[in-house]
Design a protein around this motif. Structure first.
Motif, PDB file in Angstrom:
ATOM      1  N   GLN A 113       0.802  -1.225   0.000  1.00 46.51           N
ATOM      2  CA  GLN A 113       0.000   0.000   0.000  1.00 46.51           C
ATOM      3  C   GLN A 113       0.833   1.272   0.000  1.00 46.51           C
ATOM      4  OE1 GLN A 113      -3.022  -0.003   3.051  1.00 46.51           O
ATOM      5  NE2 GLN A 113      -3.595  -2.100   2.588  1.00 46.51           N
ATOM      6  N   ALA A 114       2.092   1.223   0.451  1.00 46.33           N
ATOM      7  CA  ALA A 114       2.925   2.421   0.469  1.00 46.33           C
ATOM      8  C   ALA A 114       3.388   2.819  -0.930  1.00 46.33           C
ATOM      9  CB  ALA A 114       4.137   2.222   1.374  1.00 46.33           C
ATOM     10  N   HIS A 163       2.876   2.407  -9.387  1.00 43.79           N
ATOM     11  CA  HIS A 163       4.036   1.578  -9.087  1.00 43.79           C
ATOM     12  C   HIS A 163       3.638   0.214  -8.533  1.00 43.79           C
ATOM     13  CE1 HIS A 163       6.677   5.433  -8.646  1.00 43.79           C
ATOM     14  NE2 HIS A 163       6.280   5.218  -9.881  1.00 43.79           N
ATOM     15  N   ARG A 164       2.453   0.114  -7.954  1.00 38.52           N
ATOM     16  CA  ARG A 164       2.009  -1.166  -7.377  1.00 38.52           C
ATOM     17  C   ARG A 164       1.954  -2.268  -8.422  1.00 38.52           C
ATOM     18  NH1 ARG A 164      -2.681   1.603  -4.353  1.00 38.52           N
ATOM     19  NH2 ARG A 164      -1.470   2.595  -2.716  1.00 38.52           N
ATOM     20  N   TYR A 193      11.329   2.878  -2.226  1.00 41.76           N
ATOM     21  CA  TYR A 193      10.505   2.005  -1.389  1.00 41.76           C
ATOM     22  C   TYR A 193      11.278   0.868  -0.722  1.00 41.76           C
ATOM     23  CZ  TYR A 193       6.944   3.985  -4.501  1.00 41.76           C
ATOM     24  OH  TYR A 193       6.149   4.832  -5.224  1.00 41.76           O
ATOM     25  N   GLY A 194      10.791   0.481   0.430  1.00 46.22           N
ATOM     26  CA  GLY A 194      11.184  -0.755   1.075  1.00 46.22           C
ATOM     27  C   GLY A 194       9.963  -1.652   1.128  1.00 46.22           C
ATOM     28  N   SER A 240       5.139  -2.416   3.513  1.00 47.84           N
ATOM     29  CA  SER A 240       5.914  -1.530   2.656  1.00 47.84           C
ATOM     30  C   SER A 240       6.121  -0.178   3.316  1.00 47.84           C
ATOM     31  CB  SER A 240       5.233  -1.374   1.292  1.00 47.84           C
ATOM     32  OG  SER A 240       3.893  -0.938   1.462  1.00 47.84           O
ATOM     33  N   LEU A 241       7.039   0.561   2.735  1.00 40.48           N
ATOM     34  CA  LEU A 241       7.464   1.845   3.251  1.00 40.48           C
ATOM     35  C   LEU A 241       7.817   2.735   2.073  1.00 40.48           C
ATOM     36  CD1 LEU A 241       8.993   3.801   5.289  1.00 40.48           C
ATOM     37  CD2 LEU A 241      10.926   2.244   5.051  1.00 40.48           C
ATOM     38  N   ASP A 242       7.238   3.924   2.003  1.00 40.83           N
ATOM     39  CA  ASP A 242       7.636   4.912   1.003  1.00 40.83           C
ATOM     40  C   ASP A 242       8.705   5.775   1.662  1.00 40.83           C
ATOM     41  OD1 ASP A 242       7.958   7.032  -0.781  1.00 40.83           O
ATOM     42  OD2 ASP A 242       5.833   7.090  -1.321  1.00 40.83           O
TER      43      ASP A 242
END
Length: 159
Positions: free
Chosen positions: A23-24, A29-30, A65-66, A44-46
């Motif tokens: 979701q981040a 990009h998803r 992203y991570g 996830s992490l933006d």
């Protein structure tokens, strides 16, 4: 340690940027990230967005992203994804972002770094935002192969 716990152990404001699944990632990009079992994409992490307005980070070449990923057999890992145009002229920019990310992980986010180093493949992934226009035998292609960065790809598909 889980990806969520590792994000929460990172410094502010990153520690509040965890999102379930992918979701981040920005909407467009998803679709560039997939997994045979999407439940293994644990969070996830933006990173870019989390640090964009922070003094000291606003003008840095931040990574995008991570993503937390749990393989079929093994502990959870961190995969770092940069969605960026894949042209010869952009290679140096992406490599600067990779250098920044590796330094940030080492100095600021020890738990995320541990999850990253546990990954045998797919640690640092360059996903092309469009076509891939890097000549295979160019100096830039050699620079990519000498780094820990994957060659640019159109899509990241985790097993």
């Amino acid at each position: 340690m889980t990806f969520k716990e590792a994000v929460e152990a990172a410094p502010h404001p990153v520690n509040q940027a965890y999102k379930p699944g992918i979701q981040a990632l920005e909407g467009g990009h998803r679709s560039k990230v997939d997994c045979t079992d999407r439940r293994r994409l644990t969070g996830s992490l933006d990173l870019d967005k989390a640090l964009a307005k922070e003094p000291g980070y606003a003008n840095q070449p931040r990574w995008d992203y991570g993503i937390g990923y749990r393989p079929k057999n093994g502990a959870e890992r961190a995969v770092w994804v940069e969605v960026h145009s894949a042209t010869t002229s952009e290679v140096s920019k992406v490599l600067r972002k990779l250098k920044w990310l590796r330094e940030w992980l080492t100095t600021e986010a020890e738990q995320l770094d541990k999850l990253t180093m546990a990954a045998s493949a797919h640690r640092f992934v360059w996903v092309a935002s469009g076509g891939i226009h890097i000549t295979p035998h160019s100096r830039q292609a050699k620079l990519i192969s000498q780094s820990a960065l994957s060659k640019p790809r159109k899509h990241l598909s985790l097993p």
